[in-house]
Design a protein around this motif. Structure first.
Motif, PDB file in Angstrom:
ATOM      1  N   MET A  93       0.828  -1.181   0.000  1.00  0.00           N
ATOM      2  CA  MET A  93       0.000   0.000   0.000  1.00  0.00           C
ATOM      3  C   MET A  93       0.875   1.248   0.000  1.00  0.00           C
ATOM      4  N   VAL A  94       0.356   2.291  -0.599  1.00  0.00           N
ATOM      5  CA  VAL A  94       1.053   3.577  -0.654  1.00  0.00           C
ATOM      6  C   VAL A  94       0.066   4.688  -0.355  1.00  0.00           C
ATOM      7  N   SER A  95       0.570   5.853  -0.117  1.00  0.00           N
ATOM      8  CA  SER A  95      -0.271   7.035   0.043  1.00  0.00           C
ATOM      9  C   SER A  95      -0.294   7.803  -1.278  1.00  0.00           C
ATOM     10  N   VAL A  96      -1.345   8.547  -1.502  1.00  0.00           N
ATOM     11  CA  VAL A  96      -1.483   9.398  -2.682  1.00  0.00           C
ATOM     12  C   VAL A  96      -1.489  10.846  -2.206  1.00  0.00           C
ATOM     13  N   MET A  97      -0.687  11.690  -2.840  1.00  0.00           N
ATOM     14  CA  MET A  97      -0.635  13.087  -2.438  1.00  0.00           C
ATOM     15  C   MET A  97      -1.938  13.785  -2.836  1.00  0.00           C
ATOM     16  N   GLN A  98      -2.619  14.356  -1.869  1.00  0.00           N
ATOM     17  CA  GLN A  98      -3.888  15.054  -2.078  1.00  0.00           C
ATOM     18  C   GLN A  98      -3.659  16.503  -2.489  1.00  0.00           C
ATOM     19  N   ASN A  99      -2.774  17.200  -1.751  1.00  0.00           N
ATOM     20  CA  ASN A  99      -2.549  18.611  -2.038  1.00  0.00           C
ATOM     21  C   ASN A  99      -1.194  19.050  -1.515  1.00  0.00           C
ATOM     22  N   VAL A 100      -0.784  20.216  -1.951  1.00  0.00           N
ATOM     23  CA  VAL A 100       0.367  20.905  -1.390  1.00  0.00           C
ATOM     24  C   VAL A 100      -0.222  22.063  -0.596  1.00  0.00           C
ATOM     25  N   ALA A 101      -0.014  22.052   0.721  1.00  0.00           N
ATOM     26  CA  ALA A 101      -0.599  23.069   1.597  1.00  0.00           C
ATOM     27  C   ALA A 101       0.375  24.229   1.774  1.00  0.00           C
ATOM     28  N   ILE A 102      -0.163  25.439   1.676  1.00  0.00           N
ATOM     29  CA  ILE A 102       0.634  26.651   1.836  1.00  0.00           C
ATOM     30  C   ILE A 102      -0.018  27.493   2.918  1.00  0.00           C
ATOM     31  N   ASP A 103       0.706  27.715   4.024  1.00  0.00           N
ATOM     32  CA  ASP A 103       0.203  28.577   5.090  1.00  0.00           C
ATOM     33  C   ASP A 103       0.304  30.024   4.649  1.00  0.00           C
ATOM     34  N   CYS A 104      -0.670  30.833   5.065  1.00  0.00           N
ATOM     35  CA  CYS A 104      -0.685  32.229   4.630  1.00  0.00           C
ATOM     36  C   CYS A 104      -1.577  33.066   5.540  1.00  0.00           C
ATOM     37  N   ALA A 105      -1.493  34.381   5.387  1.00  0.00           N
ATOM     38  CA  ALA A 105      -2.308  35.302   6.178  1.00  0.00           C
ATOM     39  C   ALA A 105      -3.690  35.507   5.561  1.00  0.00           C
ATOM     40  N   ASP A 106      -3.791  35.465   4.241  1.00  0.00           N
ATOM     41  CA  ASP A 106      -5.068  35.672   3.550  1.00  0.00           C
ATOM     42  C   ASP A 106      -5.205  34.602   2.471  1.00  0.00           C
ATOM     43  N   ALA A 107      -5.879  33.520   2.818  1.00  0.00           N
ATOM     44  CA  ALA A 107      -5.971  32.351   1.933  1.00  0.00           C
ATOM     45  C   ALA A 107      -6.579  32.699   0.580  1.00  0.00           C
ATOM     46  N   TYR A 108      -7.653  33.447   0.569  1.00  0.00           N
ATOM     47  CA  TYR A 108      -8.334  33.743  -0.698  1.00  0.00           C
ATOM     48  C   TYR A 108      -7.454  34.595  -1.605  1.00  0.00           C
ATOM     49  N   GLU A 109      -6.861  35.654  -1.063  1.00  0.00           N
ATOM     50  CA  GLU A 109      -6.052  36.548  -1.900  1.00  0.00           C
ATOM     51  C   GLU A 109      -4.797  35.863  -2.417  1.00  0.00           C
ATOM     52  N   LEU A 110      -4.152  35.050  -1.587  1.00  0.00           N
ATOM     53  CA  LEU A 110      -2.962  34.357  -2.069  1.00  0.00           C
ATOM     54  C   LEU A 110      -3.340  33.299  -3.110  1.00  0.00           C
ATOM     55  N   ALA A 111      -4.459  32.626  -2.910  1.00  0.00           N
ATOM     56  CA  ALA A 111      -4.927  31.662  -3.910  1.00  0.00           C
ATOM     57  C   ALA A 111      -5.256  32.376  -5.224  1.00  0.00           C
ATOM     58  N   ARG A 112      -5.818  33.575  -5.144  1.00  0.00           N
ATOM     59  CA  ARG A 112      -6.107  34.349  -6.361  1.00  0.00           C
ATOM     60  C   ARG A 112      -4.819  34.657  -7.123  1.00  0.00           C
ATOM     61  N   PHE A 113      -3.764  35.049  -6.400  1.00  0.00           N
ATOM     62  CA  PHE A 113      -2.468  35.305  -7.031  1.00  0.00           C
ATOM     63  C   PHE A 113      -1.998  34.053  -7.760  1.00  0.00           C
ATOM     64  N   TRP A 114      -1.992  32.905  -7.084  1.00  0.00           N
ATOM     65  CA  TRP A 114      -1.508  31.667  -7.694  1.00  0.00           C
ATOM     66  C   TRP A 114      -2.420  31.191  -8.815  1.00  0.00           C
ATOM     67  N   SER A 115      -3.702  31.489  -8.723  1.00  0.00           N
ATOM     68  CA  SER A 115      -4.636  31.170  -9.806  1.00  0.00           C
ATOM     69  C   SER A 115      -4.225  31.917 -11.079  1.00  0.00           C
ATOM     70  N   GLU A 116      -3.836  33.183 -10.931  1.00  0.00           N
ATOM     71  CA  GLU A 116      -3.360  33.982 -12.064  1.00  0.00           C
ATOM     72  C   GLU A 116      -2.021  33.467 -12.581  1.00  0.00           C
ATOM     73  N   VAL A 117      -1.115  33.131 -11.660  1.00  0.00           N
ATOM     74  CA  VAL A 117       0.204  32.622 -12.057  1.00  0.00           C
ATOM     75  C   VAL A 117       0.050  31.377 -12.925  1.00  0.00           C
ATOM     76  N   LEU A 118      -0.792  30.445 -12.466  1.00  0.00           N
ATOM     77  CA  LEU A 118      -0.908  29.144 -13.119  1.00  0.00           C
ATOM     78  C   LEU A 118      -2.011  29.075 -14.176  1.00  0.00           C
ATOM     79  N   GLY A 119      -2.830  30.131 -14.273  1.00  0.00           N
ATOM     80  CA  GLY A 119      -3.919  30.112 -15.245  1.00  0.00           C
ATOM     81  C   GLY A 119      -4.953  29.036 -14.933  1.00  0.00           C
ATOM     82  N   ARG A 120      -5.151  28.765 -13.659  1.00  0.00           N
ATOM     83  CA  ARG A 120      -6.089  27.721 -13.215  1.00  0.00           C
ATOM     84  C   ARG A 120      -7.100  28.339 -12.265  1.00  0.00           C
ATOM     85  N   PRO A 121      -8.335  27.827 -12.249  1.00  0.00           N
ATOM     86  CA  PRO A 121      -9.387  28.440 -11.430  1.00  0.00           C
ATOM     87  C   PRO A 121      -9.268  28.086  -9.951  1.00  0.00           C
ATOM     88  N   LEU A 122      -9.875  28.950  -9.148  1.00  0.00           N
ATOM     89  CA  LEU A 122     -10.089  28.628  -7.741  1.00  0.00           C
ATOM     90  C   LEU A 122     -11.212  27.601  -7.659  1.00  0.00           C
TER      91      LEU A 122
END
Length: 127
Positions: free
Chosen positions: A1-30
């Motif tokens: 048996m193995v584990s499957v990576m679900q996500n890469v977690a990033i701690d931050c002060a403002d989750a929505y705004e930082l996710a918006r930045f990365w959404s723009e960087v990667l061209g992927r939706p929230l």
């Protein structure tokens, strides 16, 4: 048996705004249910793990022990300029005069990431 990576977690002060930045960087939706002020948000990647942003009370204080490396579809130079315009900052310029190397940038909350050479940049160096 193995584990499957679900996500890469990033701690931050403002989750929505930082996710918006990365959404723009990667061209992927929230995630469709994410809203401003949410303490957890996600950027939906086409395959592999999600980018999961967790709002935490403490600020970042030291260099990241894990970071993202981006390989642009344009040139590395064009991508660095685009990311700076989105709000990233240049932390360390590791680009070499011969075209090798990478640029270390930081997102709006100071999390470092690298911009590598594009496939076209790499092909131009080997010809």
């Amino acid at each position: 048996m193995v584990s499957v990576m679900q996500n890469v977690a990033i701690d931050c002060a403002d989750a929505y705004e930082l996710a918006r930045f990365w959404s723009e960087v990667l061209g992927r939706p929230l995630h469709r249910e994410d809203r401003p002020g949410d303490p957890e948000t996600e950027v939906m990647l086409p395959e592999g793990p999600l980018l999961h942003f967790n709002q935490v009370p403490e600020p970042k204080t030291i260099k990241n022990r894990i970071h993202l490396c981006l390989r642009p579809t344009t040139t590395r130079e064009e991508e660095v300029e685009r990311l700076l315009a989105l709000g990233a900052t240049l932390v360390d310029d590791r680009r070499e005069p011969d075209g090798a190397g990478w640029a270390v940038l930081a997102d709006p909350e100071g999390n470092e990431f690298c911009v590598l050479r594009s496939a076209a940049d790499r092909a131009a160096m080997s010809s």
